[in-house]
Design an enzyme around this catalytic site. Structure first.
Site, PDB file in Angstrom:
ATOM      1  CE1 TYR A  69      -3.147  -2.862   1.092  1.00 29.63           C
ATOM      2  CE2 TYR A  69      -4.265  -1.111  -0.300  1.00 29.63           C
ATOM      3  CZ  TYR A  69      -4.519  -2.638   0.311  1.00 29.63           C
ATOM      4  OH  TYR A  69      -5.418  -3.509  -0.409  1.00 29.63           O
ATOM      5  NE  ARG A  72      -3.306  -0.087  -4.969  1.00 28.41           N
ATOM      6  CZ  ARG A  72      -4.494  -0.362  -4.403  1.00 28.41           C
ATOM      7  NH1 ARG A  72      -4.633  -1.346  -3.775  1.00 28.41           N
ATOM      8  NH2 ARG A  72      -5.533   0.279  -4.657  1.00 28.41           N
ATOM      9  CD  GLN A 103     -16.167  -0.327  -7.943  1.00 30.82           C
ATOM     10  OE1 GLN A 103     -16.433  -1.629  -7.694  1.00 30.82           O
ATOM     11  NE2 GLN A 103     -16.472  -0.277  -9.186  1.00 30.82           N
ATOM     12  CG  ASN A 104     -11.331   3.949  -8.545  1.00 36.88           C
ATOM     13  OD1 ASN A 104     -11.389   2.983  -8.874  1.00 36.88           O
ATOM     14  ND2 ASN A 104     -11.304   4.787  -9.797  1.00 36.88           N
ATOM     15  CG  HIS A 121     -14.360  -0.385  -2.538  1.00 36.84           C
ATOM     16  ND1 HIS A 121     -14.058  -0.802  -3.692  1.00 36.84           N
ATOM     17  CD2 HIS A 121     -15.443  -0.894  -1.911  1.00 36.84           C
ATOM     18  CE1 HIS A 121     -15.062  -1.626  -3.862  1.00 36.84           C
ATOM     19  NE2 HIS A 121     -16.096  -1.512  -2.900  1.00 36.84           N
ATOM     20  CB  CYS A 129      -5.326   2.874  14.767  1.00 37.90           C
ATOM     21  SG  CYS A 129      -5.098   1.700  15.940  1.00 37.90           S
ATOM     22  CG  ASN A 217     -15.057  -1.333 -19.316  1.00 39.77           C
ATOM     23  OD1 ASN A 217     -14.004  -1.709 -19.967  1.00 39.77           O
ATOM     24  ND2 ASN A 217     -15.108  -1.587 -18.093  1.00 39.77           N
TER      25      ASN A 217
END
Ligand code: BV8
Ligand code: ZN
Length: 253
Positions: A69, A72, A103-104, A121, A129, A217
């Site tokens: 992460y 990212r 959702q990003n 998300h 924490c 898409n």
């Protein structure tokens, strides 16, 4: 930009539309240089989501998950919003009611200037924490400790403030998104493979409630057959064109 062919009834429904929802997935950030999850070059190509994006993975190897992460986070911080993010943000000021349901976790919609955003998300821009829920900027947490999750004063470990597989989406955010999907008369699904639930279920909710469904898409998705309008193109190209078309329909008396 050459005009898009749309039927008179679709043009009329667009002209009358008052509430637009832009439902986005990783594909909308592809032209900002961020990898998607599934498909060629996707994040899940060489790793399995269960190994990295679950509480079990974090419990088993917190350092690996933290480092992934942190990587990212740096990717997202170095990326710039692309014309799709920017077009959606500019539309917010010009359309009666427009909302981003994403959702990003990359924070690019906000950096593009969108104000009305529901992050289903969570976000990579903050750390939280795992024990007490205390929050802090992800950049600060990663600067403090790049290779292992830093500890919270309560003794717990910090983690990215994202929703992992098997974790519930923030209830209030999901409830708002569900209500907005039901009230939308224009629901634009951009850059999502439509396989992750309950997020993907919002497309069906909007369609069943009568929204005009538009899909952007390059690949077909399980929802392509429900779309009144489909752009089989990259979002950076299609979204500005779509918004031009919507403006044109609305300017016609
Ligand atoms: C939950 C955050 C319950 C972290 C993510 C079986 C059936 C149904 C559901 C399930 C099931 N088994 C398990 C589940 C539940 C699971 C799920 O849906 N699994 C799927 C995989 C089957 N869901 C969950 O676990 C959710 N929680 O259900 O909790 C619960 C309830 C109460 C109490 C406790 C528990 C949580 C899901 C959230 C997981 N977190 N991300 C992180 O980012 O690391 S999901 C992850 O996938 C991302 O958020 C991502 O946004 C999301 C969806 O992926 P997409 O965005 O669609 O990206 P993808 O790569 O798939 O597709 C990209 C698309 O873009 C492609 O179609 C491509 O063609 C297109 N594209 C490419 N380039 C472009 C483009 N489009 C436009 N322009 C381009 N240039
Ligand atoms: Zn804590």
């Amino acid at each position: 930009m050459e005009a898009i062919e749309i039927s008179p009834e679709v043009a009329e429904r667009i002209r009358r539309a008052r509430r637009a929802v832009f439902f986005t997935g990783a594909g909308v950030s592809r032209e900002s240089g961020l990898a998607t999850f599934r498909g060629d070059g996707g994040l899940w190509e060489s790793r399995r989501p269960e190994e990295l994006a679950t509480p079990q993975a974090f419990a088993r190897h917190p350092d690996t998950v933290w480092r992934w992460y942190a990587w990212r986070f740096h990717q997202a911080a170095a990326a710039e919003p692309n014309p799709a993010h920017l077009a959606i943000a500019s539309f917010e000021g010009r359309f009666p009611s427009s909302l981003v349901v994403t959702q990003n976790v990359d924070g690019l919609h906000r950096r593009a200037g969108s104000q009305r955003i529901l992050e289903l998300h969570g976000t990579l821009v903050e750390a939280t924490c795992h024990s007490c829920g205390r929050r802090r900027p992800m950049g600060e947490a990663v600067a403090q400790s790049a290779d292992a999750p830093p500890r919270c004063p309560c003794g717990g470990l910090f983690r990215p403030a994202v929703v992992w597989f098997g974790e519930a989406l923030p209830p209030a955010v999901l409830a708002d998104a569900h209500e907005e999907a039901q009230r939308a008369d224009l629901f634009v699904s951009i850059g999502t493979s439509g396989v992750v639930y309950p997020a993907a279920g919002l497309i069906e909710v909007a369609h069943r409630a009568g929204a005009l469904l538009v899909e952007v898409n390059p690949e077909p998705t399980p929802f392509s057959s429900l779309a009144a309008l489909r752009f089989a193109e990259p979002a950076g190209l299609a979204v500005p064109r779509l918004l031009e078309t919507i403006e044109r329909c609305r300017s016609q008396a």
